[in-house]
Design an enzyme around this catalytic site. Structure first.
Site, PDB file in Angstrom:
ATOM      1  N   THR A 129       0.834  -1.189   0.000  1.00 22.48           N
ATOM      2  CA  THR A 129       0.000   0.000   0.000  1.00 22.48           C
ATOM      3  C   THR A 129       0.875   1.248   0.000  1.00 22.48           C
ATOM      4  OG1 THR A 129      -1.640  -1.242   1.258  1.00 22.48           O
ATOM      5  CG2 THR A 129      -1.924   1.139   1.146  1.00 22.48           C
ATOM      6  N   GLU A 162      -8.047 -10.211   6.400  1.00 21.46           N
ATOM      7  CA  GLU A 162      -7.090 -10.929   7.223  1.00 21.46           C
ATOM      8  C   GLU A 162      -7.628 -12.326   7.548  1.00 21.46           C
ATOM      9  OE1 GLU A 162      -5.435 -10.140  11.607  1.00 21.46           O
ATOM     10  OE2 GLU A 162      -5.043  -8.534  10.179  1.00 21.46           O
ATOM     11  N   LYS A 164      -7.215   1.992  -3.359  1.00 21.94           N
ATOM     12  CA  LYS A 164      -6.847   1.235  -2.167  1.00 21.94           C
ATOM     13  C   LYS A 164      -7.114   2.042  -0.905  1.00 21.94           C
ATOM     14  CE  LYS A 164      -4.771  -1.708   0.582  1.00 21.94           C
ATOM     15  NZ  LYS A 164      -5.385  -2.988   0.955  1.00 21.94           N
ATOM     16  N   ASN A 174     -10.267   1.311   1.968  1.00 22.40           N
ATOM     17  CA  ASN A 174     -10.066   1.017   3.381  1.00 22.40           C
ATOM     18  C   ASN A 174     -10.597   2.126   4.282  1.00 22.40           C
ATOM     19  OD1 ASN A 174      -9.049  -1.516   3.098  1.00 22.40           O
ATOM     20  ND2 ASN A 174      -6.915  -0.975   3.414  1.00 22.40           N
ATOM     21  N   CYS A 232      -3.998  -2.697   8.396  1.00 24.66           N
ATOM     22  CA  CYS A 232      -4.299  -1.824   7.258  1.00 24.66           C
ATOM     23  C   CYS A 232      -5.084  -0.560   7.595  1.00 24.66           C
ATOM     24  CB  CYS A 232      -5.048  -2.618   6.193  1.00 24.66           C
ATOM     25  SG  CYS A 232      -4.088  -3.983   5.482  1.00 24.66           S
ATOM     26  N   ASP A 272      -3.830   3.259   6.767  1.00 27.35           N
ATOM     27  CA  ASP A 272      -4.316   3.710   5.465  1.00 27.35           C
ATOM     28  C   ASP A 272      -5.179   4.970   5.585  1.00 27.35           C
ATOM     29  OD1 ASP A 272      -3.011   1.493   4.592  1.00 27.35           O
ATOM     30  OD2 ASP A 272      -4.747   0.485   3.724  1.00 27.35           O
TER      31      ASP A 272
END
Length: 402
Positions: free
Chosen positions: A118, A145, A212, A216, A268, A272
């Site tokens: 990322t 996950e 991306k 998220n 993440c 993010d």
């Protein structure tokens, strides 16, 4: 096709397994334990599907510590390395990725470099401008996950971004997207399963990077919304389950991804969202910043709610960021522990993933029955059948079981 994969974490290992069904894959990692495990067809990750896949499928997969062996003859070199958020610079730390890219370009400049890590928006174009002799793609992963391989075999979409508009790079992007699709269909065909069409996007690399981060951030937003709904419900002695159910029956909202928690965590979402907020520098916004603040507010509220019960000993049942996970990174439960300790509350943690030598901030215990006896309040982000006989002691906001 000859493919190299750099980094054998959740993303890299699932990709290596996916692509090695019908391609030659060589994978690189700096940890000998990971390399040995993969070559022995053993998984070190909490992913049951991945473990059985390694054991039963015929894979042309070799892991190594030698980058020359891995990069040699590779048509595509895939980079799946961590890019953790640096609070000091307000940006992802891409130093590990950049070191690996430099080594790959120097050894095999003809290979197409595919970044799965990322990234900040604009990174791929910047790195491509630095190494004009090589081709660069960015292809975001959208893996849950514990379901990394499954989500590669049954992807919701395939996105590949090109660092420039050249016809040659567009062809490499198309080729890579078909590699991912063909490997997924290869598995489905062999196992006699139908596979729906996979949406594909071949776009600019900066747009792919944005997809991306915005994806998220939306998930973090949704978590935060239902957490704040639950905060209101608990503060006013309302039944959160009934409210969530009624809200979700609107098809525009849906009855999914709506179970309250102590806050979003994991590898993440926290980083993010912060990176997207940093990318908004100079751009008007209110919502993205609010998502970051809302998560901390939620954890503060949970800690206050626990403290308000005046417990003599609080037991924290499991620290992993998600149910059935072995990942403790950015876990909201760890934040709750730290907040309770600051309030002077005695905290006991049951977490089989940690040992007493781990240096954790409070007492760890590995005997579940002793844990349940010693605590007068048991706090769990996600409930478990293991706690059924102590449910009168349990504090949770999980709507799943209790």
């Amino acid at each position: 096709m000859n493919i190299a994969v750099v980094g054998l974490g959740y993303v890299g290992l699932s990709l290596a397994c996916l692509l090695s069904q019908n391609n030659r894959v060589r994978a690189l990692d700096v940890l000998a334990s990971k390399v040995d495990a993969i070559n022995a067809r053993s998984s070190y990750l909490a992913d049951n599907f991945l473990a059985s896949f390694l054991e039963t499928e015929q894979l042309d997969l070799t892991a190594s510590l030698d980058f020359r062996f891995v990069f040699d003859e590779a048509d595509f070199i895939i980079f799946a390395l961590p890019t953790n958020y640096d609070e000091g610079t307000n940006c992802f730390d891409t130093s590990l990725l950049e070191t690996a890219l430099e080594a790959a370009v120097a050894y095999n400049p003809a290979a197409c470099m595919v970044i799965k890590s990322t990234l900040p928006i604009g990174f791929t174009k910047n790195i491509a401008a630095r190494y004009l002799q090589s081709q660069f793609l960015f292809s975001p992963e959208f893996l849950r996950e514990g379901y990394g391989l499954y989500d590669n075999l049954y992807p919701t979409r395939i996105v590949v971004g090109t660092a420039d508009n050249s016809l040659a790079l567009h062809k490499r992007a198309e080729q890579f997207s078909l590699l991912l699709e063909d490997s997924a269909r290869y598995y489905n065909t062999r196992h006699k399963e139908d596979h729906p069409s996979i949406p594909m996007l071949l776009i600019g690399s900066s747009e792919a990077e944005a997809i991306k981060l915005f994806s998220n951030t939306y998930l973090a937003l949704r978590i935060s919304f239902f957490n704040e709904l639950d905060t209101y419900a608990e503060s006013h002695a309302l039944d959160a389950r009934q409210i969530v159910q009624g809200v979700g029956l609107d098809p525009r909202i849906g009855t999914y991804y709506n179970n309250p928690s102590f806050g979003y965590g994991g590898s993440c979402l926290p980083k993010d969202v912060k990176q997207l907020l940093a990318n908004y520098y100079g751009v008007p916004q209110n919502l993205i910043e609010a998502i970051v603040a809302a998560n901390q507010t939620r954890m503060d509220f949970i800690a206050e709610s626990i403290a308000g019960r005046n417990p003599s000993c609080v037991g924290i049942y499991r620290l992993a960021a998600k149910e059935d996970s072995d990942n403790l990174r950015n876990s909201s439960s760890i934040e709750i522990v730290e907040l309770l300790i600051k309030k002077g509350i005695t905290v006991l943690v049951y977490e089989p993933l940690l040992s007493e030598e781990s240096g954790f901030a409070c007492e760890l215990i590995t005997n579940l029955e002793e844990f349940k006896k010693r605590c007068d309040l048991i706090v769990c982000n996600r409930t478990s059948p293991e706690l059924d006989d102590a449910r009168e002691k349990v504090y949770t906001r999980d709507l799943g079981r209790f």
